[in-house]
Write a protein that holds these residues in place. Structure first.
Motif, PDB file in Angstrom:
ATOM      1  N   ARG A  50      40.341  46.768  43.213  1.00 31.48           N
ATOM      2  CA  ARG A  50      40.174  45.165  43.364  1.00 31.48           C
ATOM      3  C   ARG A  50      38.468  45.179  42.002  1.00 31.48           C
ATOM      4  O   ARG A  50      38.053  45.960  41.898  1.00 31.48           O
ATOM      5  N   HIS A  51      38.905  44.156  40.950  1.00 33.64           N
ATOM      6  CA  HIS A  51      37.833  44.224  40.428  1.00 33.64           C
ATOM      7  C   HIS A  51      37.957  43.289  40.158  1.00 33.64           C
ATOM      8  O   HIS A  51      37.977  41.849  40.543  1.00 33.64           O
ATOM      9  N   THR A  52      35.885  42.556  39.428  1.00 35.39           N
ATOM     10  CA  THR A  52      35.187  41.553  39.364  1.00 35.39           C
ATOM     11  C   THR A  52      34.500  41.658  38.276  1.00 35.39           C
ATOM     12  O   THR A  52      33.985  42.730  37.881  1.00 35.39           O
ATOM     13  N   LEU A  53      34.641  40.178  37.516  1.00 32.42           N
ATOM     14  CA  LEU A  53      34.328  40.346  35.997  1.00 32.42           C
ATOM     15  C   LEU A  53      32.249  39.350  36.079  1.00 32.42           C
ATOM     16  O   LEU A  53      32.750  38.242  36.898  1.00 32.42           O
ATOM     17  N   HIS A  54      31.294  39.817  35.830  1.00 30.71           N
ATOM     18  CA  HIS A  54      30.260  39.436  35.615  1.00 30.71           C
ATOM     19  C   HIS A  54      29.442  39.642  34.663  1.00 30.71           C
ATOM     20  O   HIS A  54      30.206  39.859  33.672  1.00 30.71           O
ATOM     21  N   PRO A  55      28.736  38.117  34.352  1.00 29.45           N
ATOM     22  CA  PRO A  55      29.108  37.099  35.442  1.00 29.45           C
ATOM     23  C   PRO A  55      30.078  35.813  34.354  1.00 29.45           C
ATOM     24  O   PRO A  55      31.391  36.369  34.550  1.00 29.45           O
ATOM     25  N   PRO A  56      30.204  34.941  35.909  1.00 28.83           N
ATOM     26  CA  PRO A  56      31.349  33.910  36.054  1.00 28.83           C
ATOM     27  C   PRO A  56      31.363  33.245  34.102  1.00 28.83           C
ATOM     28  O   PRO A  56      32.184  33.193  34.075  1.00 28.83           O
ATOM     29  N   ASP A  57      30.013  33.054  33.525  1.00 32.44           N
ATOM     30  CA  ASP A  57      30.419  32.734  31.850  1.00 32.44           C
ATOM     31  C   ASP A  57      29.859  33.466  31.134  1.00 32.44           C
ATOM     32  O   ASP A  57      28.565  34.592  31.036  1.00 32.44           O
ATOM     33  N   PRO A  58      30.391  34.256  30.278  1.00 28.69           N
ATOM     34  CA  PRO A  58      30.096  35.227  29.483  1.00 28.69           C
ATOM     35  C   PRO A  58      29.101  35.047  28.719  1.00 28.69           C
ATOM     36  O   PRO A  58      28.867  34.008  28.383  1.00 28.69           O
ATOM     37  N   PHE A  59      28.169  35.938  28.443  1.00 29.86           N
ATOM     38  CA  PHE A  59      27.109  35.996  27.592  1.00 29.86           C
ATOM     39  C   PHE A  59      27.135  36.651  26.532  1.00 29.86           C
ATOM     40  O   PHE A  59      27.841  37.413  26.711  1.00 29.86           O
ATOM     41  N   THR A  60      26.698  35.892  25.702  1.00 32.24           N
ATOM     42  CA  THR A  60      26.809  36.861  24.408  1.00 32.24           C
ATOM     43  C   THR A  60      25.862  38.239  24.387  1.00 32.24           C
ATOM     44  O   THR A  60      25.331  38.171  24.597  1.00 32.24           O
ATOM     45  N   GLY A  61      26.709  39.000  22.965  1.00 35.30           N
ATOM     46  CA  GLY A  61      25.433  40.499  22.698  1.00 35.30           C
ATOM     47  C   GLY A  61      26.528  41.272  23.236  1.00 35.30           C
ATOM     48  O   GLY A  61      25.712  42.783  22.233  1.00 35.30           O
ATOM     49  N   GLY A  62      27.647  41.391  23.079  1.00 33.20           N
ATOM     50  CA  GLY A  62      28.570  42.330  22.760  1.00 33.20           C
ATOM     51  C   GLY A  62      28.191  44.052  24.007  1.00 33.20           C
ATOM     52  O   GLY A  62      27.506  44.665  22.946  1.00 33.20           O
ATOM     53  N   PRO A  63      28.114  44.173  24.981  1.00 35.03           N
ATOM     54  CA  PRO A  63      27.778  45.102  26.027  1.00 35.03           C
ATOM     55  C   PRO A  63      28.763  46.381  25.793  1.00 35.03           C
ATOM     56  O   PRO A  63      29.465  45.943  25.888  1.00 35.03           O
ATOM     57  N   MET A  64      28.205  47.297  25.382  1.00 34.04           N
ATOM     58  CA  MET A  64      28.623  48.520  24.817  1.00 34.04           C
ATOM     59  C   MET A  64      28.681  49.459  26.218  1.00 34.04           C
ATOM     60  O   MET A  64      29.382  49.410  26.746  1.00 34.04           O
ATOM     61  N   THR A  65      27.666  50.018  25.860  1.00 33.70           N
ATOM     62  CA  THR A  65      26.856  51.451  26.722  1.00 33.70           C
ATOM     63  C   THR A  65      26.732  51.042  28.400  1.00 33.70           C
ATOM     64  O   THR A  65      25.853  50.107  28.216  1.00 33.70           O
ATOM     65  N   ILE A  66      26.743  51.490  29.855  1.00 30.66           N
ATOM     66  CA  ILE A  66      26.386  51.436  30.599  1.00 30.66           C
ATOM     67  C   ILE A  66      26.142  52.310  31.350  1.00 30.66           C
ATOM     68  O   ILE A  66      26.800  53.170  30.736  1.00 30.66           O
TER      69      ILE A  66
END
Length: 298
Positions: A50-66
């Motif tokens: 089961r998965h969820t994507l955050h936030p509901p509206d995409p933010f800019t910036g190209g997230p890479m590593t976490i």
């Protein structure tokens, strides 16, 4: 699902094929957290799929590593947005802009309770406290392109220099050391602390897995296919190192003694990037094709 000599692999679709899962880590909530670099989102997936994507509206910036932070939140690099991001397990996002940009790439929690990250475009190492205070440490070669970073067994941070053909070390006080690699054009990228007290890294340019001791001694292990483009690496169950092969769509395993096994992923050309040890004891891999792969060692 595929069955190999030492691994069983299953893929879970989490987004469209153009969204680009890239970085992945285990969060403090017992779930997997991953970045969608092309879509500008951070995702969460429970081990049951089961998965969820955050936030509901995409933010800019190209997230890479976490990475999991010391404050119970997840921290990530926004490569194109020149910022460091923080997301709580409830999905609340904060962003910390970097002065003079820098193209932040790798990020990891340090032994000092702060987050350390690489600045690929400006050739520096950054440090950010959980309160958002930033410190930058320039490298001797601003064109060396520091890539990934990890906490070492010696209370220091270790990082790869993609275009510097080297592995670097930075102490909490900012003291720097750079260790050149023996093979020219190695282009090291991924790095992790190994089970043997050394650091292990990937050489995407020459198809090697490297090992460096805390005193700077380097050993390189060639992969069967020099074009495998090994990318990310992590210590897995049983004390072996697991890595992704971007060029050949494989996941590999190397023992501390240097024995290598490779396992094809179910989808050809899936371009595996990040890899993490999941909360369920399996390896999880981020695939460019919009899926996460679960790899269990047999």
């Amino acid at each position: 699902m595929t069955q190999g000599s030492y691994a069983t692999i299953r893929e879970f679709t989490v987004c469209g094929p153009d969204s680009g899962p890239y970085g992945i880590t285990t969060g403090p909530d017992g779930a997997l957290w991953f970045t969608l670099v092309h879509e500008g989102r951070v995702g969460r997936m429970a081990p049951d799929g089961r998965h969820t994507l955050h936030p509901p509206d995409p933010f800019t910036g190209g997230p890479m590593t976490i990475t999991a932070g010391p404050d119970g939140a997840l921290w990530f690099t926004a490569f194109h947005g020149d910022a460091i991001g923080r997301i709580t397990t409830g999905g609340e996002v904060a962003r910390f802009a970097l002065p003079e940009g820098g193209g932040p790439c790798g990020i990891a929690a340090g032994p000092d309770g702060a987050l350390w990250f690489t600045r690929m475009h400006t050739g520096g190492i950054g440090r950010i406290t959980t309160g958002g205070h930033l410190t930058e440490y320039p490298l001797p070669d601003p064109a060396a392109m520091p890539s990934m970073i990890t906490a070492g067994p010696d209370e220091a941070m270790w990082f790869t220099l993609d275009q510097g053909n080297a592995v670097g070390r930075i102490a909490p006080d900012g003291d720097l050391a750079v260790h050149p690699l023996p093979t020219e054009g190695s282009a090291p990228v991924g790095i992790t602390a190994g089970p043997d007290g050394a650091l292990w890294f990937t050489e995407i340019g020459t198809g090697h897995i490297g090992r460096i001791t805390t005193d700077g001694k380097v050993t390189e292990y060639p992969l069967p296919d020099p074009a495998a483009r090994p990318h990310a690496i992590v210590t897995g169950p049983g004390g072996d190192l697991w890595f992704t092969e971007w060029g050949t769509a494989h996941v590999g395993r190397i023992t501390p003694g240097g024995r290598i096994d490779e396992h094809p992923l179910p989808t050809p050309g899936c371009e595996p990037h990040g890899i993490a040890l999941g909360p369920d004891g399996a390896l999880w891999v981020a695939l460019e094709t919009g899926a996460l792969a679960r790899v269990t060692a047999a």
